[in-house]
Design an enzyme around this catalytic site. Structure first.
Site, PDB file in Angstrom:
ATOM      1  N   GLU A 213       0.852  -1.316  -0.177  1.00  0.00           N
ATOM      2  CA  GLU A 213      -0.056  -0.051   0.091  1.00  0.00           C
ATOM      3  C   GLU A 213       0.960   1.286  -0.053  1.00  0.00           C
ATOM      4  OE1 GLU A 213      -3.158  -0.128  -0.288  1.00  0.00           O
ATOM      5  OE2 GLU A 213      -3.402  -2.056   0.280  1.00  0.00           O
ATOM      6  N   ASP A 238     -19.000 -10.036  -8.579  1.00  0.00           N
ATOM      7  CA  ASP A 238     -18.821  -9.211  -7.515  1.00  0.00           C
ATOM      8  C   ASP A 238     -18.370  -7.735  -7.901  1.00  0.00           C
ATOM      9  OD1 ASP A 238     -19.106  -8.696  -4.715  1.00  0.00           O
ATOM     10  OD2 ASP A 238     -16.937  -8.860  -4.587  1.00  0.00           O
TER      11      ASP A 238
END
Length: 291
Positions: A213, A238
Site C-alpha cells: 500500500e 462481485d
C-alpha cells in the site's frame, strides 16, 4: 410483453434497457422488432455525438469531470429523442429483422444475436456488449488470460455497462495476468483477480495475504484480508456489483466508455493507493487488449 413505448423511453445506452430489448426481441413481434431497431438507431446517434465531442477541445476553464459526465448524459437523451423522430436507420433495420423473422421458424434469440448490417458490429463492440477475443499478435500469456476469462467479463459487462476489455485489463494489472493471484498463507485459491479487500460488510470467504500500500506516496508492506470466491465468474460478478452499486464509483460508471475516464475515475475514487495506477491501467488496456 415489453411495449415499444416503454423501450423508446429508455436512455440509448442504459444497460437495463438493453436487457429489456433482448427480452422483447424474443417475442418475435413487429412491435418488439421496431423497438429494437429504434434503440440501435439511438445507439448509433449517441456514438456520432460522442465522436463529435471527442473532436472538440475540452480543457477550458469550465470543463471538469462533472461537466463531461452531464454532457454525456445530455448526449444520450438527445440521441434517444432524435431516434424517436427517426433518421431512417431504424426503418432499414426493422425491414431486415422482419425478413429474418419470417425466414426462420425459431424466434429471434436476442439483440446480441441479431445479424446486423455492415458497420453495426463495431458499434455493438463499442457499447461494451461483445466479448473480447484474443489474437495471434498477443503474447501467449495474454491470449490464455483473455480466452479463459472473456466470457465472465462479457457477462459482467452486461450488468455494469463497463466494457469487457476494461475489466480484463484491470484484472490483468491486479493479478499480473493471473500469475500473481491473491492466495492465502496456506496457498488457498481466492479467485480474486481484482484485489478487492474484505471490509466489515463482506460476509463471504476471505484469505489473508501480504500486499503493498502507498501511504503519502511511499510504499508500505501490510497484511490484509481479501475477498475469496468459488470461481472466476463469481469474482467478475462481485466486481461488477461493487462498481455499479457503490456510490463511490458513480463517476467511474458514468465514464466507463472511455479508457482514460475509466482509469482516472478508479484512482480518484480510491480503488488503489498507487499514485500511478490510472496511468498503468490505461497503458495496459491500450497496448494489450484487442479492440
Amino acid at each position: 410483453m415489453v411495449s415499444s413505448t416503454n423501450l423508446t423511453g429508455k436512455l440509448a445506452v442504459d444497460v437495463k434497457g438493453v436487457n429489456e430489448l433482448r427480452q422483447a426481441a424474443r417475442q418475435n413481434s413487429p412491435e418488439a422488432i421496431k423497438s429494437t431497431a429504434k434503440q440501435f438507431e439511438a445507439l448509433f446517434m449517441n456514438m456520432v455525438l460522442k465522436s463529435m465531442r471527442d473532436a472538440t477541445p475540452q480543457n477550458g476553464m469550465f470543463d471538469s469531470d462533472q461537466s463531461r459526465m452531464y454532457t454525456s448524459m445530455l448526449d444520450q437523451q438527445i440521441s434517444q429523442t432524435m431516434a424517436s423522430r427517426g433518421i431512417g436507420l431504424a426503418d432499414v433495420l426493422a425491414r431486415q429483422l422482419s425478413g429474418m423473422a419470417k425466414s426462420n421458424d425459431a424466434p429471434v434469440s436476442g439483440v446480441g444475436d441479431l445479424s446486423m448490417p455492415a458497420g453495426m458490429e463495431g458499434l455493438a463492440q463499442q457499447s461494451g456488449q461483445d466479448p473480447v477475443r484474443s489474437n495471434p499478435t498477443q503474447a501467449p500469456h495474454v491470449r490464455n488470460f483473455i480466452d479463459k476469462l472473456a466470457s465472465h467479463a462479457a457477462e459482467a459487462s452486461d450488468v455494469s455497462g463497463i466494457p469487457a476489455k476494461f475489466m480484463l485489463g484491470q484484472a490483468a494489472l491486479e493479478s499480473g495476468w493471473g500469475r500473481h493471484e491473491i492466495k492465502g498463507v496456506n496457498g488457498a485459491q481466492s479467485h480474486n483477480l481484482f484485489g478487492i479487500k474484505a471490509g466489515n460488510g463482506w460476509k463471504g470467504k476471505v484469505v489473508e495475504a501480504v500486499t503493498t500500500e502507498y501511504v503519502n506516496g511511499a510504499p508500505q508492506t501490510k497484511r490484509e484480508k481479501f475477498r475469496a470466491y468459488d470461481s472466476y465468474a463469481d469474482a467478475f460478478k462481485d466486481y461488477a456489483s461493487l462498481l455499479k452499486n457503490n456510490p463511490r464509483y458513480e463517476n467511474v460508471i458514468a465514464n466507463a466508455q472511455d479508457v482514460n475516464g475509466f482509469a482516472q475515475g478508479l484512482q480518484r475514487a480510491g480503488y488503489a493507493t498507487d499514485p500511478y495506477y490510472a496511468a498503468k491501467l490505461t497503458r495496459l488496456i491500450k497496448q494489450t487488449m484487442s479492440a
